[in-house]
Design an enzyme around this catalytic site. Structure first.
Site, PDB file in Angstrom:
ATOM      1  N   SER A  77       0.797  -1.235   0.000  1.00 30.55           N
ATOM      2  CA  SER A  77       0.000   0.000   0.000  1.00 30.55           C
ATOM      3  C   SER A  77       0.820   1.270   0.000  1.00 30.55           C
ATOM      4  O   SER A  77       0.259   2.359  -0.110  1.00 30.55           O
ATOM      5  CB  SER A  77      -0.975  -0.009   1.187  1.00 30.55           C
ATOM      6  N   LYS A  97       0.111   3.682  -2.801  1.00 30.54           N
ATOM      7  CA  LYS A  97      -0.954   4.684  -2.742  1.00 30.54           C
ATOM      8  C   LYS A  97      -0.401   6.100  -2.617  1.00 30.54           C
ATOM      9  O   LYS A  97      -1.069   7.068  -2.978  1.00 30.54           O
ATOM     10  CB  LYS A  97      -1.903   4.375  -1.585  1.00 30.54           C
ATOM     11  N   SER A 144      -6.474   3.681   3.546  1.00 36.92           N
ATOM     12  CA  SER A 144      -5.846   2.790   2.573  1.00 36.92           C
ATOM     13  C   SER A 144      -6.903   2.090   1.724  1.00 36.92           C
ATOM     14  O   SER A 144      -6.926   0.865   1.590  1.00 36.92           O
ATOM     15  CB  SER A 144      -4.967   1.745   3.290  1.00 36.92           C
TER      16      SER A 144
END
Length: 425
Positions: free
Chosen positions: A79, A82, A321
């Site tokens: 993640s 991101k 997230s």
């Protein structure tokens, strides 16, 4: 890939200490030499003996490198990816951008507020919730709409029909694995609570939010004896015109309800069902059903609903997230970059995102990106690129404040609400 150590110091505690449990050790160091020793010791922990690590720590003000560990080696970012998607989307659209959802009809409403059908054209808004669909319905009522004689017709053709990236592997009903579409509700997810009956042996009580007929419960679970183990499972099955929520297992009598978030399989149909619920809640009758089709050129526009500003969407995205928002933003960047007739896709969106990052002055050497959320194991990012991106965003007048405000705060909110206590705030 252990990059969070690099992220912490790169933007100092004020912005990114929330991203890593090792922050207090970094914050307390009085010299670069001591910092390197402590980080070397931390990264030599037994649990990391077989790990491949790419780390970079720089001074926030000067950019001086304080610690490096193979910083140019591309590894799976998870993640952390991101960060790049959020920066690119804010730069591409601007923090004040709002995605629009258009409502049309075959003709103007009659004197008593009736239309033959209602078309909903998706604009790729990734943050339409049940509450926003209620607001859209309420605005239609204010505008005079009272009845839809026929169907609600959902047009999600702005994006392609590939709902899950091929590299994600097996599709599950977990909320993080929600399908991506240009028309959606609640990030393609829904909530289920399962509570025991008052006595052992009785069927469990199942509550679904939103409470729509499109989500139909198949309750195959039972209440067990007090103190017995809990084994409730919730899945979903695709039926012809609805999705079946299958509840199995057992929950002990007297226990607290167990809660689940699950994803739908058909986001546009789900959004249509939520809209129908909210239209009827506002006194607008719907005579037909929900179906998917394009909007004819002769349709008359009744209303354009502008969603949350991208700055607010980015906060929802990064603090939590949110995979669904990430992928919708990628496809939206693809739409923005190309011919209007071409739907948003991962291929076009990722190419547009990388071009956007490079236009900001970032060197994308080592970057191999296939999605926007980091869910794919095919993604590769070096720590240096992430640190450079964070420093660029931190210094940016155009997107810096919104990006910084979107990051989770240690032991306070988002994905770090119950983590990183030692880095509180």
């Amino acid at each position: 890939m252990i990059q969070s150590l690099g992220l912490c110091r790169a933007l100092a505690v004020a912005l990114l200490a929330a991203g890593c449990a090792a922050a207090p050790a970094v914050e307390a160091d009085t010299g670069a030499g001591d910092l390197r020793l402590r980080l070397d010791r931390s990264l030599s922990a037994p649990a990391l003996q077989e790990a491949r690590i790419s780390a970079l720590v720089v001074d926030r003000e000067t950019g001086r490198e304080l610690f490096t560990r193979d910083p140019d080696r591309p590894l799976v970012p998870a993640s952390n990816l991101k960060v790049l998607t959020g920066i690119a989307a804010l730069a591409a659209f601007g923090p004040a951008h709002r995605f629009s959802t258009e409502v049309l009809a075959p003709g103007e409403p009659s004197e008593d507020g009736e239309v033959d059908a209602l078309f909903i054209r998706g604009g790729g808004d990734p943050a339409l919730t049940s509450e926003q669909w209620w607001r859209l319905a309420a605005d239609l009522r204010i505008g005079g709409l009272r009845r839809v004689q026929g169907d609600l017709i959902m047009d999600d053709s702005l994006f392609d029909a590939v709902r899950w990236h091929p590299s994600w592997g097996e599709v599950t009903s977990r909320a993080y694995n929600a399908p991506v579409g240009a028309l959606s509700a609640n990030y393609g997810a829904f909530f289920v609570a399962v509570a025991p009956a008052s006595v052992p042996g009785g069927p469990v009580r199942v509550s679904v939010d939103p409470p729509i007929s499109y989500l139909r419960v198949a309750n195959r679970a039972s209440t067990g004896a007090a103190g017995a183990p809990e084994s409730i499972e919730v899945d979903r099955e695709i039926a012809e015109d609805f999705e079946r929520i299958v509840v199995t297992g057992s929950i002990p009598a007297g226990s607290e309800p167990v809660e689940f978030w699950r994803s739908v399989a058909r986001p546009a149909r789900y959004a249509g069902a939520v809209l129908r619920m909210q239209l009827e809640a506002n006194g607008i009758a719907v005579g037909g059903g929900v179906r998917l089709a394009g909007v004819p050129d002769t349709a008359v526009s009744l209303y354009r609903f502008d969603g949350k500003p991208l700055a607010e969407i980015t906060r929802l995205f990064l603090k939590n997230s949110n995979n669904f928002i990430a992928e919708a933003l990628v496809k939206a960047m693809g739409v923005r970059s190309g011919a209007e007739a071409s739907p948003g896709s991962w291929k076009r969106g990722i190419a547009a995102q990388i071009r956007q990052l490079e236009s900001l002055g970032l060197d994308a050497t080592g970057l191999h990106q296939v999605d926007g959320s980091g869910l794919s194991y095919q993604n590769r990012v070096p720590a240096r690129l992430l640190v450079n991106a964070l420093r660029l965003a931190d210094a940016s007048f155009e997107i810096g404040p919104e990006f910084g405000a979107a990051l989770p705060i240690a032991a306070a909110d988002g994905t770090l609400e119950r983590r990183a206590d030692a880095a509180l705030g």
